[in-house]
Motif scaffolding. Structure first.
Motif, PDB file in Angstrom:
ATOM      1  N   GLU A  42      65.919 105.431  19.633  1.00  0.00           N
ATOM      2  CA  GLU A  42      66.500 103.718  18.893  1.00  0.00           C
ATOM      3  C   GLU A  42      66.729 104.894  17.602  1.00  0.00           C
ATOM      4  O   GLU A  42      66.103 105.305  17.034  1.00  0.00           O
ATOM      5  CB  GLU A  42      64.858 103.539  18.726  1.00  0.00           C
ATOM      6  CG  GLU A  42      64.770 102.895  19.689  1.00  0.00           C
ATOM      7  CD  GLU A  42      63.253 101.808  19.498  1.00  0.00           C
ATOM      8  OE1 GLU A  42      62.967 101.159  18.716  1.00  0.00           O
ATOM      9  OE2 GLU A  42      62.145 102.023  19.929  1.00  0.00           O
ATOM     10  N   ARG A  49      61.147  93.965  15.127  1.00  0.00           N
ATOM     11  CA  ARG A  49      61.610  93.325  16.314  1.00  0.00           C
ATOM     12  C   ARG A  49      61.477  91.690  16.373  1.00  0.00           C
ATOM     13  O   ARG A  49      60.899  90.903  15.599  1.00  0.00           O
ATOM     14  CB  ARG A  49      60.715  93.403  17.809  1.00  0.00           C
ATOM     15  CG  ARG A  49      60.739  94.845  18.024  1.00  0.00           C
ATOM     16  CD  ARG A  49      59.144  95.125  18.330  1.00  0.00           C
ATOM     17  NE  ARG A  49      59.870  94.169  19.851  1.00  0.00           N
ATOM     18  CZ  ARG A  49      58.490  94.458  21.196  1.00  0.00           C
ATOM     19  NH1 ARG A  49      57.922  95.759  21.099  1.00  0.00           N
ATOM     20  NH2 ARG A  49      59.465  93.951  22.147  1.00  0.00           N
ATOM     21  N   GLY A  50      62.657  91.806  16.488  1.00  0.00           N
ATOM     22  CA  GLY A  50      62.909  89.930  16.317  1.00  0.00           C
ATOM     23  C   GLY A  50      63.709  89.688  15.396  1.00  0.00           C
ATOM     24  O   GLY A  50      64.353  88.666  14.770  1.00  0.00           O
ATOM     25  N   ASN A  97      66.023  95.487  15.485  1.00  0.00           N
ATOM     26  CA  ASN A  97      64.805  96.718  16.006  1.00  0.00           C
ATOM     27  C   ASN A  97      66.243  96.548  18.059  1.00  0.00           C
ATOM     28  O   ASN A  97      65.919  95.946  18.237  1.00  0.00           O
ATOM     29  CB  ASN A  97      63.723  95.641  16.243  1.00  0.00           C
ATOM     30  CG  ASN A  97      63.083  97.037  17.212  1.00  0.00           C
ATOM     31  OD1 ASN A  97      63.023  97.166  18.746  1.00  0.00           O
ATOM     32  ND2 ASN A  97      62.361  98.288  16.660  1.00  0.00           N
ATOM     33  N   THR A  98      66.310  97.773  18.826  1.00  0.00           N
ATOM     34  CA  THR A  98      66.477  97.969  20.130  1.00  0.00           C
ATOM     35  C   THR A  98      65.855  97.722  21.239  1.00  0.00           C
ATOM     36  O   THR A  98      66.481  98.022  22.099  1.00  0.00           O
ATOM     37  CB  THR A  98      67.958  98.435  19.896  1.00  0.00           C
ATOM     38  OG1 THR A  98      67.339 100.510  19.584  1.00  0.00           O
ATOM     39  CG2 THR A  98      68.896  98.303  19.249  1.00  0.00           C
ATOM     40  N   PHE A  99      64.830  98.252  21.107  1.00  0.00           N
ATOM     41  CA  PHE A  99      63.649  98.443  21.821  1.00  0.00           C
ATOM     42  C   PHE A  99      63.980  97.642  23.060  1.00  0.00           C
ATOM     43  O   PHE A  99      63.346  97.865  24.236  1.00  0.00           O
ATOM     44  CB  PHE A  99      62.032  98.292  20.824  1.00  0.00           C
ATOM     45  CG  PHE A  99      61.123  98.661  21.747  1.00  0.00           C
ATOM     46  CD1 PHE A  99      60.410 100.168  22.018  1.00  0.00           C
ATOM     47  CD2 PHE A  99      60.230  97.728  22.722  1.00  0.00           C
ATOM     48  CE1 PHE A  99      59.552 101.084  22.534  1.00  0.00           C
ATOM     49  CE2 PHE A  99      58.982  98.536  23.584  1.00  0.00           C
ATOM     50  CZ  PHE A  99      59.004  99.882  23.054  1.00  0.00           C
ATOM     51  N   ASP A 100      63.958  96.103  22.752  1.00  0.00           N
ATOM     52  CA  ASP A 100      63.965  95.584  23.923  1.00  0.00           C
ATOM     53  C   ASP A 100      65.229  95.671  24.960  1.00  0.00           C
ATOM     54  O   ASP A 100      65.125  95.565  26.279  1.00  0.00           O
ATOM     55  CB  ASP A 100      63.436  93.617  23.826  1.00  0.00           C
ATOM     56  CG  ASP A 100      62.322  93.267  23.213  1.00  0.00           C
ATOM     57  OD1 ASP A 100      61.642  94.310  23.654  1.00  0.00           O
ATOM     58  OD2 ASP A 100      62.244  92.495  22.383  1.00  0.00           O
ATOM     59  N   PHE A 133      69.982  91.761  19.702  1.00  0.00           N
ATOM     60  CA  PHE A 133      68.463  91.871  19.230  1.00  0.00           C
ATOM     61  C   PHE A 133      67.347  90.873  19.701  1.00  0.00           C
ATOM     62  O   PHE A 133      66.538  90.392  19.461  1.00  0.00           O
ATOM     63  CB  PHE A 133      68.114  92.263  17.639  1.00  0.00           C
ATOM     64  CG  PHE A 133      69.414  92.832  17.602  1.00  0.00           C
ATOM     65  CD1 PHE A 133      69.497  94.670  17.734  1.00  0.00           C
ATOM     66  CD2 PHE A 133      70.795  92.160  16.159  1.00  0.00           C
ATOM     67  CE1 PHE A 133      70.294  95.163  17.028  1.00  0.00           C
ATOM     68  CE2 PHE A 133      71.689  93.197  16.229  1.00  0.00           C
ATOM     69  CZ  PHE A 133      71.542  94.544  16.400  1.00  0.00           C
ATOM     70  N   ASP A 134      68.093  89.116  20.056  1.00  0.00           N
ATOM     71  CA  ASP A 134      67.121  88.607  20.789  1.00  0.00           C
ATOM     72  C   ASP A 134      66.430  88.292  22.467  1.00  0.00           C
ATOM     73  O   ASP A 134      68.184  88.829  22.989  1.00  0.00           O
ATOM     74  CB  ASP A 134      67.146  86.943  19.750  1.00  0.00           C
ATOM     75  CG  ASP A 134      68.828  86.733  20.292  1.00  0.00           C
ATOM     76  OD1 ASP A 134      68.870  86.125  21.227  1.00  0.00           O
ATOM     77  OD2 ASP A 134      69.582  86.995  20.019  1.00  0.00           O
ATOM     78  N   GLU A 135      65.679  87.389  22.261  1.00  0.00           N
ATOM     79  CA  GLU A 135      65.505  87.407  23.743  1.00  0.00           C
ATOM     80  C   GLU A 135      67.024  86.922  25.143  1.00  0.00           C
ATOM     81  O   GLU A 135      67.696  86.964  25.976  1.00  0.00           O
ATOM     82  CB  GLU A 135      64.301  86.590  23.858  1.00  0.00           C
ATOM     83  CG  GLU A 135      64.053  86.617  25.806  1.00  0.00           C
ATOM     84  CD  GLU A 135      62.513  86.201  26.080  1.00  0.00           C
ATOM     85  OE1 GLU A 135      62.644  84.869  26.415  1.00  0.00           O
ATOM     86  OE2 GLU A 135      62.077  86.433  25.908  1.00  0.00           O
TER      87      GLU A 135
END
Length: 210
Positions: A42, A49-50, A97-100, A133-135
């Motif tokens: 990252e 996040r989000g 955030n790129t964690f997901d 970035f979003d689900e």
């Protein structure tokens, strides 16, 4: 031979380096013996996040430049990308955030479609200016690249592969990587940055001969 590639899906140099490495690999006579594994890194894990923020002022503050300078740097990057057959649209845009996204790339590896999902995330962000970035966006993009939408959504909701993403980052730091892209050839030779096709060709040959 295995090549590990640490990258982030919002890193323009990572997409550029990926394409140059792929050109080198395409001309490598033993390319069918090479396994490429994408690893998580990252650029800014502190990003909430989000949430997203405008990209240009964030980069200007990070590099101590004014926004006009950053805009010119992005224009030069677009030209470099075009020389590699990539279409970058860097004007405007957001960061997040790129964690997901990285968690889904670990799922994609297990399902045998990591290369496809990695490419899809890069193209979505840099060419199409879509969110990574979003689900909902991540699930849609992953499904377009061959992952099951329901499984992808379940992974995002349940927090699966979080440990694997963190372990990748820790391994990169242990290897001395403080930026991406970072390529490791056969656990022996490291190449940092979006190097030339010729540099990647030499690294492949060296790892093959050792």
């Amino acid at each position: 031979m295995r090549v590990d590639v640490w990258s982030d899906v919002v890193c323009p140099w990572c997409y550029l380096g990926k394409r140059r490495f792929e050109r080198a690999l395409a001309g490598f006579e033993r390319r069918d013996e090479v396994e490429v594994v994408y690893r998580s890194f990252e650029l800014d894990p502190r990003m909430p996040r989000g949430e997203t923020v405008p990209k240009l002022p964030l980069l200007a503050a990070k590099y101590g430049r004014d926004e006009s300078e950053m805009r010119e740097m992005e224009h030069r990057l677009e030209q470099l990308a075009a020389a590699e057959g990539l279409e970058y649209h860097l004007d405007g845009g957001v960061m997040g955030n790129t964690f997901d996204a990285h968690r889904l790339l670990h799922l994609a590896k297990e399902r045998g479609v990591q290369a496809e999902v990695t490419e899809r995330f890069f193209r979505a962000y840099f060419t199409e200016q879509r969110s990574v970035f979003d689900e909902d966006s991540l699930v849609a993009l992953a499904a377009e690249a061959g992952l099951g939408a329901d499984e992808a959504r379940t992974v995002l909701k349940e927090g699966t592969y979080a440990d694997e993403v963190r372990a990748d980052a820790e391994e990169a730091r242990a290897l001395g990587a403080n930026g991406v892209p970072f390529f490791v050839f056969d656990n022996r030779y490291g190449v940092s940055g979006a190097q030339s096709v010729e540099t990647f060709e030499a690294a492949l040959a060296k790892a093959c001969e050792a």
